[in-house]
Design a protein around this motif. Structure first.
Motif, mmCIF file in Angstrom:
data_model
loop_
_atom_site.group_PDB
_atom_site.id
_atom_site.type_symbol
_atom_site.label_atom_id
_atom_site.label_comp_id
_atom_site.label_asym_id
_atom_site.label_seq_id
_atom_site.Cartn_x
_atom_site.Cartn_y
_atom_site.Cartn_z
ATOM 1 N N SER B 37 0.653 -1.215 -0.007
ATOM 2 C CA SER B 37 -0.092 -0.014 0.027
ATOM 3 C C SER B 37 0.756 1.146 -0.098
ATOM 4 O O SER B 37 2.220 1.476 0.295
ATOM 5 C CB SER B 37 -0.771 0.457 0.954
ATOM 6 O OG SER B 37 -2.119 0.878 1.370
ATOM 7 N N ASP B 123 -6.439 -6.207 11.337
ATOM 8 C CA ASP B 123 -5.784 -4.885 10.575
ATOM 9 C C ASP B 123 -6.165 -3.343 11.006
ATOM 10 O O ASP B 123 -6.509 -3.367 12.452
ATOM 11 C CB ASP B 123 -6.541 -5.054 9.565
ATOM 12 C CG ASP B 123 -6.987 -6.272 8.673
ATOM 13 O OD1 ASP B 123 -5.568 -5.358 8.104
ATOM 14 O OD2 ASP B 123 -7.450 -6.533 7.518
ATOM 15 N N ASN B 125 -5.842 0.038 10.614
ATOM 16 C CA ASN B 125 -5.234 1.660 9.519
ATOM 17 C C ASN B 125 -5.058 2.947 9.678
ATOM 18 O O ASN B 125 -5.942 3.657 10.762
ATOM 19 C CB ASN B 125 -6.069 1.335 7.837
ATOM 20 C CG ASN B 125 -5.475 0.991 7.186
ATOM 21 O OD1 ASN B 125 -4.358 0.623 5.538
ATOM 22 N ND2 ASN B 125 -6.169 -0.437 6.947
ATOM 23 N N THR B 126 -4.327 4.017 9.409
ATOM 24 C CA THR B 126 -4.932 5.151 10.334
ATOM 25 C C THR B 126 -4.082 6.079 9.214
ATOM 26 O O THR B 126 -3.219 6.019 8.185
ATOM 27 C CB THR B 126 -4.309 4.858 11.720
ATOM 28 O OG1 THR B 126 -2.322 6.312 11.002
ATOM 29 C CG2 THR B 126 -4.406 4.516 12.654
ATOM 30 N N MET B 140 -9.348 3.216 11.594
ATOM 31 C CA MET B 140 -10.099 2.454 11.147
ATOM 32 C C MET B 140 -9.573 0.264 12.045
ATOM 33 O O MET B 140 -8.228 0.493 11.153
ATOM 34 C CB MET B 140 -10.428 2.012 9.890
ATOM 35 C CG MET B 140 -11.138 3.103 9.212
ATOM 36 S SD MET B 140 -13.256 3.048 9.527
ATOM 37 C CE MET B 140 -13.040 4.831 9.285
ATOM 38 N N GLU B 142 -9.419 -3.641 12.549
ATOM 39 C CA GLU B 142 -10.512 -4.896 12.480
ATOM 40 C C GLU B 142 -10.152 -5.623 13.911
ATOM 41 O O GLU B 142 -8.651 -5.910 13.582
ATOM 42 C CB GLU B 142 -10.473 -5.803 11.104
ATOM 43 C CG GLU B 142 -11.100 -4.722 9.981
ATOM 44 C CD GLU B 142 -11.751 -5.856 8.681
ATOM 45 O OE1 GLU B 142 -12.001 -4.671 7.737
ATOM 46 O OE2 GLU B 142 -10.759 -7.067 8.411
ATOM 47 N N ILE B 174 -18.660 -6.732 11.436
ATOM 48 C CA ILE B 174 -18.850 -7.138 10.496
ATOM 49 C C ILE B 174 -18.539 -8.760 10.050
ATOM 50 O O ILE B 174 -17.319 -8.975 8.993
ATOM 51 C CB ILE B 174 -17.015 -5.805 9.127
ATOM 52 C CG1 ILE B 174 -16.028 -6.520 10.410
ATOM 53 C CG2 ILE B 174 -17.908 -4.610 9.362
ATOM 54 C CD1 ILE B 174 -14.744 -5.731 9.988
ATOM 55 N N PRO B 176 -18.009 -12.143 7.744
ATOM 56 C CA PRO B 176 -18.676 -12.020 6.540
ATOM 57 C C PRO B 176 -20.322 -12.600 6.686
ATOM 58 O O PRO B 176 -20.196 -14.050 7.968
ATOM 59 C CB PRO B 176 -17.273 -12.788 5.978
ATOM 60 C CG PRO B 176 -16.314 -13.006 7.299
ATOM 61 C CD PRO B 176 -17.024 -12.252 8.602
ATOM 62 N N VAL B 177 -20.637 -13.021 5.435
ATOM 63 C CA VAL B 177 -21.930 -14.237 5.222
ATOM 64 C C VAL B 177 -21.339 -15.078 3.952
ATOM 65 O O VAL B 177 -20.515 -14.993 3.278
ATOM 66 C CB VAL B 177 -22.960 -12.905 4.872
ATOM 67 C CG1 VAL B 177 -23.548 -12.132 5.871
ATOM 68 C CG2 VAL B 177 -22.895 -12.323 3.541
ATOM 69 N N GLU B 178 -21.409 -16.211 4.837
ATOM 70 C CA GLU B 178 -21.357 -17.492 4.031
ATOM 71 C C GLU B 178 -22.287 -17.132 2.995
ATOM 72 O O GLU B 178 -23.359 -18.290 3.709
ATOM 73 C CB GLU B 178 -20.505 -18.712 4.334
ATOM 74 C CG GLU B 178 -20.436 -19.333 3.827
ATOM 75 C CD GLU B 178 -19.219 -20.508 4.291
ATOM 76 O OE1 GLU B 178 -18.039 -20.381 3.607
ATOM 77 O OE2 GLU B 178 -20.254 -21.315 5.135
ATOM 78 N N LEU B 179 -22.397 -17.017 1.554
ATOM 79 C CA LEU B 179 -23.162 -17.383 0.591
ATOM 80 C C LEU B 179 -23.257 -18.428 -0.245
ATOM 81 O O LEU B 179 -22.165 -18.928 -0.280
ATOM 82 C CB LEU B 179 -23.302 -16.531 -0.192
ATOM 83 C CG LEU B 179 -23.802 -14.988 0.490
ATOM 84 C CD1 LEU B 179 -23.719 -14.146 0.168
ATOM 85 C CD2 LEU B 179 -25.219 -15.243 1.303
#
Lengths: 167, 179
Positions: B37, B123, B125-126, B140, B142, B174, B176-179
């Motif tokens: 990044s 994770d 990030n600033t 932010m 996680e 947050i 994750p949704v498993e679909l």
């Protein structure tokens, strides 16, 4: 009835465009049963599309009624044959994962509300207005019928929150 | 397979990734995990790489000597066996947003509350945004929550920090949704 193995990428059958169902023959009936059995056997699953169990017919099953995110707003168990989204509205981001792409998740932006037309398990034409998690699940499963995985739809890296428009 | 952690950082410009990966390719290295990044004006690459024969980090490092001449800093860490495998991260995943007028200690104070409670940051990030006169700090992160802590209780845990620092904090799930 049979719980089928869920195919995992790079199985080429996950990338093919499925063909429309013609008449409701034994193959279709069997497929619907297997899709439902496979979905409910997985426990946490809220949907399975035909190509995930090796079929190339346009059939998916979705049921978000047992999940925390969907239990307050759903249409129960949906069997969708030759489904088509007629209208899309709004946007919703969810971090999606998929049984066919293990160990990876990504943020995907999808319509928040959809109007979807399909033939149900009894061969009857239906139109359903879905929203929220159910709408996301339907869109995810329908993508499978066109050979699309959520990896094709990921809309942001985790760092995306910091990206800004050029001035 | 022997695994190494490789960090490369230097003034951002087009072509850094291609130069680095060209060297890796010719060495016969696999890139397992990576995250790269732009940070300020610097491009930062962090990679877990694997090689079937090389065992010595210095040998790996030597291959990147040409990059050092181009003002890219290269650091190689030799991983112990198993060090490349991610631990099982169970528990609910949440995202914590912290933002407000810039002041010292925002990251530290939040991280301290989390660390003390075994909340694992996965994770972070600033970024400093806003104008020079009125800088705004945005963080932010996680994190995975251990058993017994949910989004609501975490928000309550961070409430004193919010008041102390005069920043805004929100926590949301947050998973994750498993679909």
């Amino acid at each position: 009835m049979a719980v089928r193995e869920v195919l995992v990428y790079p199985d080429p059958r996950l990338k093919q465009v499925c063909r429309a169902v013609g008449e409701f023959d034994d193959e279709v009936t069997q497929l619907i049963t297997d899709l439902l059995d496979t979905m409910y056997a997985a426990g946490h699953s809220v949907g399975v599309a035909a190509p995930q169990i090796g079929s190339d017919l346009r059939v998916v099953v979705v049921d978000v009624s047992h999940s925390k995110l969907g239990r307050d707003d759903n249409h129960g168990c949906l069997v969708m044959v030759n489904p088509e989204i007629l209208e899309r509205e709004g946007a919703k981001v969810m971090r999606e994962g998929c049984m066919s792409v293990p160990d990876y998740t990504g943020n995907v932006t999808r319509a928040e509300k959809i109007l979807v037309q399909f033939i149900d398990a009894d061969g009857i034409e239906r139109v359903v207005r879905a929203r929220g998690f159910e709408a996301v699940a339907i869109q995810h499963e329908l993508d499978h019928l066109d050979g699309l995985l959520f990896l094709d739809r990921v809309s942001s890296l985790k760092t995306d929150v910091f990206r800004r428009k050029r001035r | 397979m022997r695994y190494f952690a490789l960090t490369i950082i230097g003034r951002d410009r087009p072509g850094i990734v291609s130069r680095v990966t060209e060297i890796l390719y010719h060495m016969g290295c696999n890139i397992a995990d990576s995250s790269c990044s732009i940070l300020g004006g610097q491009f930062a690459m962090q990679l877990i790489i694997a090689h079937p024969e090389l065992v010595d980090g210095d040998q790996v490092q030597a291959n990147f000597a040409p990059l050092e001449q181009d003002n890219l800093s290269v650091f190689v860490r030799t991983l112990k066996p198993g060090g490349e495998r991610r631990p099982e991260l169970s528990g609910d995943l949440c995202l914590i947003s912290v933002y407000g007028s810039d002041k010292p200690g925002i990251v530290y104070r939040v991280a301290k509350e989390l660390g003390e409670r075994n909340i694992n940051i996965t994770d972070l990030n600033t970024k400093l945004i806003g104008s020079e006169q009125r800088p705004v700090y945005v963080m932010m992160l996680e994190a995975t929550l251990p058993e017994g802590i949910d989004v609501d209780s975490l928000e309550a845990i961070l409430e004193p920090v919010r008041l102390e620092l005069g920043v805004d904090i929100s926590v949301r799930s947050i998973n994750p949704v498993e679909l």
